[in-house]
Design an enzyme around this catalytic site. Structure first.
Site, mmCIF file in Angstrom:
data_model
loop_
_atom_site.group_PDB
_atom_site.id
_atom_site.type_symbol
_atom_site.label_atom_id
_atom_site.label_comp_id
_atom_site.label_asym_id
_atom_site.label_seq_id
_atom_site.Cartn_x
_atom_site.Cartn_y
_atom_site.Cartn_z
ATOM 1 N N GLU A 300 1.061 -0.846 0.061
ATOM 2 C CA GLU A 300 0.174 -0.065 -0.114
ATOM 3 C C GLU A 300 0.620 1.227 -0.218
ATOM 4 O OE1 GLU A 300 -3.283 0.264 0.015
ATOM 5 O OE2 GLU A 300 -2.852 2.157 -0.261
ATOM 6 N N ASP A 304 1.044 3.722 -3.067
ATOM 7 C CA ASP A 304 0.487 5.682 -3.199
ATOM 8 C C ASP A 304 1.939 6.459 -3.140
ATOM 9 O OD1 ASP A 304 -2.062 5.182 -1.933
ATOM 10 O OD2 ASP A 304 -1.181 4.739 0.266
ATOM 11 N N SER A 519 -7.484 1.390 -3.844
ATOM 12 C CA SER A 519 -6.549 1.796 -3.046
ATOM 13 C C SER A 519 -5.219 2.802 -4.254
ATOM 14 C CB SER A 519 -5.239 0.827 -2.673
ATOM 15 O OG SER A 519 -5.959 0.324 -1.292
#
Ligand SMILES: *[C@@H]1O[C@H](CO)[C@@H](O)[C@H](O)[C@H]1NC(C)=O
Ligand SMILES: *[C@@H]1O[C@H](CO)[C@@H](O)[C@H](O)[C@H]1NC(C)=O
Ligand SMILES: *[C@@H]1O[C@H](CO)[C@@H](O)[C@H](O)[C@H]1NC(C)=O
Ligand SMILES: *[C@@H]1O[C@H](CO)[C@@H](O)[C@H](O)[C@H]1NC(C)=O
Ligand SMILES: *[C@@H]1O[C@H](CO)[C@@H](O)[C@H](O)[C@H]1NC(C)=O
Ligand SMILES: *[C@@H]1O[C@H](CO)[C@@H](O)[C@H](O)[C@H]1NC(C)=O
Ligand SMILES: *[C@@H]1O[C@H](CO)[C@@H](O)[C@H](O)[C@H]1NC(C)=O
Ligand SMILES: *[C@@H]1O[C@H](CO)[C@@H](O)[C@H](O)[C@H]1NC(C)=O
Length: 607
Positions: A300, A304, A519
């Site tokens: 994650e 990002d 996400s």
């Protein structure tokens, strides 16, 4: 050894021994009554082992914001393009003034704490004094809240100390909104699905790696890159100009954005932006892990940083890492973190004078894993950020309307229902769904069960901006009774918008992986919005702030590409389908940056 000493020291320091301070107010004797009950969510069971009575809990006491209706009105006014106060955002001090508890409430709560032998000196106060944080042993919290904590184990092996019911003296009910950790079982899972064995574009085959030119010239929907996203959403010819604009993302659960992976990714897919890999700022909150040069990475965190740096260079970029990650080990007498990550993060940012104008968060959990009061407190915290001019974005979730086989209520009645996600269901944030392919359709990947999330809140009513626009009710009407009883027609509907959320190429541990999830969508929409904010600031204007009133009064329809195919499959059903115009599967669709600049009256270099 170290741990035990620390705990003992803390105990003798914070607990005023033997005789409690005697109080003479009539309030001190007001009888206890139950403040909140919450059912244990699916997947959690109480273990036989009680927590150690000296186990320290970081307790957060949230004081009720009695003026929230005022705050909400201000938020809507400064976020509504037709209002004369549009984008006249509030300063930190002005927001603090709106949320500061009245003196009576503060005094009564201090009296209550002292009555339980808690020294007010050992309490930490937020700058508006609406949150009190204090470390106390479990046994003492149990007395204060007339409750019994248990160690709850999740089927995935993690544990937390929680309770299902707690009480307060009656006279405090109206002054306290929530106390955590008590009944919130939220785990803030990353909304990401990994497909490691088969990374899309035959990346392990002989033709790997594809050249940058190949990737730029053609979007490959099996391996999405920044070049593709910039082309698709029209941000490819815009270069951020304002020295003061910034974008941030948040890490929880020990996720770290790895600098060396980011450097490798950017050198492959955004070579001009490689410097961001070493330049982006990492902020550790409550002991959150960061890349300290020796270790640290997460799918994650890497997704990002790579997604945002790939689309917003050279904008200032901040990574917040908030601690409090499970697994909690009940057998160690460790000073445990509360595992209430949003509260820790919110308290940190609301104490800052300067906050980034755009913040992306790709975490969430089922709404019903948290009690209403907690959801409200967190959601009101996001509203405060909106009032300060921050665009707060969250992923809509990765399981369509809910994972097959899990779609039951948690209230003891076990009724069938779609499972809305939180914080996506909060009306004061912008929820972002996922798409795939071109023309874009609602994202799904049956290899890992991923389907872009959507739904209707059971906690938050349909907000004024959705009601006034009529798009949600129109969509509900178009369902013609389909799924009646499975969702809450009066609830806040999400997502608001969408973006690609399928098979992003990411570098992790030096290797190429392909990741699915909202996400990926959230940092992409956040990137686009941050560029709009940058253009506004470069033009001497205030940033967009809370986006939804702008989206639902025309910008959504004008500046987003409608997604009409696919549906949020889940709960053993086809789920809500996409349709022409706003629909609950994809919101208004995917961003068109040049149109956003146009409708804001800014010069669009790419149109
Ligand atoms: C950037 O922020 C600083 C400090 O708030 C301010 O003095 C300066 O004028 C700003 N610059 C621009 C270009 O907005
Ligand atoms: C670096 O971070 C890792 C993981 O968060 C941690 O285990 C390690 O102790 C840290 N090292 C230093 C030197 O801070
Ligand atoms: C992340 O970056 C560091 C270098 O900064 C590297 O040594 C480390 O192994 C990387 N990956 C992981 C999985 O921690
Ligand atoms: C809820 O109902 C479903 C379907 O009838 C059943 O499979 C499940 O075990 C029930 N769960 C609980 C907690 O009773
Ligand atoms: C929607 O799906 C249909 C059937 O697969 C296809 O013919 C059409 O081109 C799609 N339209 C858009 C805009 O995605
Ligand atoms: C539906 O949502 C409203 C808030 O809009 C809430 O008051 C009501 O309790 C919800 N119904 C159910 C069954 O959860
Ligand atoms: C827009 O154009 C005007 C006049 O050409 C210029 O002064 C201004 O800086 C431009 N704004 C942006 C954001 O490019
Ligand atoms: C969930 O159920 C739906 C409808 O029955 C089905 O189409 C879908 O493939 C299922 N999803 C998974 C991941 O098994």
């Amino acid at each position: 050894m170290y741990v035990l000493e620390a705990v003992l020291a803390a105990l003798s320091f914070q607990v005023v021994a033997a005789t409690p301070v005697s109080l003479h107010s009539e309030h001190a004797r007001s009888p206890y009554s139950v403040k909140e009950t919450h059912f244990v969510p699916r997947g959690w069971t109480a273990s036989d082992q009680p927590p150690h009575p000296n186990q320290l809990l970081d307790i957060k006491i949230g004081l009720k914001n009695k003026k929230f209706a005022d705050l909400e009105r201000h938020l809507y006014e400064v976020s509504l393009p037709t209002h004369h106060r549009y984008r006249q955002h509030f300063s930190k001090e002005e927001v603090d003034d709106l949320v500061r508890p009245d003196e009576e409430a503060s005094a009564l709560i201090n009296e209550f704490l002292q009555d339980h032998g808690v020294s007010v000196k050992s309490c930490k106060y937020s700058s508006a004094r609406d949150w009190i944080t204090i470390s106390l042993p479990v046994s003492q919290v149990e007395k204060m809240l007339n409750t019994k904590y248990s160690v709850y184990k999740h089927e995935d092996g993690t544990s937390m100390i929680r309770t299902t019911e707690w009480s307060l003296p009656q006279h405090l009910h109206e002054h306290i909104s929530t106390i955590q950790p008590t009944t919130a079982f939220l785990r803030a899972s990353p909304q990401i699905q990994t497909v490691l064995e088969s990374p899309g574009v035959d990346l392990n085959e002989d033709d790997y790696p594809p050249t940058t030119t190949e990737l730029i010239s053609t979007c490959n929907w099996e391996g999405v890159t920044p070049a593709c996203l910039r082309l698709l959403y029209g941000t490819d010819s815009y270069t951020p100009q304002s020295p003061n604009s910034s974008i941030a993302f948040t890490n929880y659960l020990g996720q770290v954005a790895n600098r060396s992976d980011a450097a490798q990714f950017l050198s492959m897919f955004r070579p001009d932006a490689v410097s961001t890999a070493s330049a982006f700022e990492q902020i550790s909150i409550a002991g959150g892990a960061i890349d300290n040069g020796t270790a640290g990475a997460g799918y994650e965190g890497n997704l990002d940083i790579q997604t945002i740096a790939g689309q917003t260079f050279p904008m200032n970029l901040i990574s917040y890492s908030t601690g409090g990650s499970p697994p909690f080990q009940p057998d160690l007498l460790t000073p445990t973190n509360t595992n209430e990550p949003y509260l820790d993060w919110l308290e940190y940012v609301s104490n800052q004078e300067d906050v980034p104008q755009t913040i992306s968060t790709s975490y969430g959990d089922d709404e019903q894993t948290v009690p209403l009061s907690y959801a409200q407190s967190v959601c009101e915290g996001f509203a405060q950020l909106g009032l300060r001019g921050v665009s707060v974005l969250f992923s809509s979730g990765d399981f369509g309307v809910g994972s097959n086989g899990t779609c039951f209520s948690n209230d003891g009645k076990n009724t069938s229902m779609f499972l809305p996600a939180f914080p996506a269901s909060c009306p004061y944030i912008t929820a972002v769904g996922g798409t795939r392919n071109y023309p874009e359709e609602v994202a799904y990947d049956f290899r890992n069960g991923y389907v872009s999330g959507s739904g209707f809140s059971n906690y938050f009513a349909q907000p004024a901006y959705q009601k006034d626009s009529g798009v949600v009710d129109k969509y509900i009407d178009s369902l013609d009774g389909e799924f009646d009883g499975m969702y809450n027609k009066s609830g806040r509907a999400y997502p608001d918008v969408s973006a690609q959320g399928y098979r992003y190429i990411v570098i992790y541990g030096g290797a190429v992986v392909s990741l699915d999830g909202t996400s990926a969508s959230c940092p992409t929409v956040a990137s686009t919005i941050s560029l709009v904010n940058d253009a506004l600031m470069a033009d001497g204007q205030a940033p967009l702030g809370f986006l939804n009133p702008w989206l639902y009064t025309g910008a959504g329809e004008k500046a987003f590409t409608d997604v009409v195919n696919g549906s949020s499959i889940g709960c053993d059903s086809a789920g809500f389908h996409a349709a022409e115009g706003w629909d609950v599967a994809s919101g208004f669709g995917t961003p068109q940056f040049p149109v956003m600049l146009d409708i804001l009256g800014l010069n669009s270099s790419s149109s």
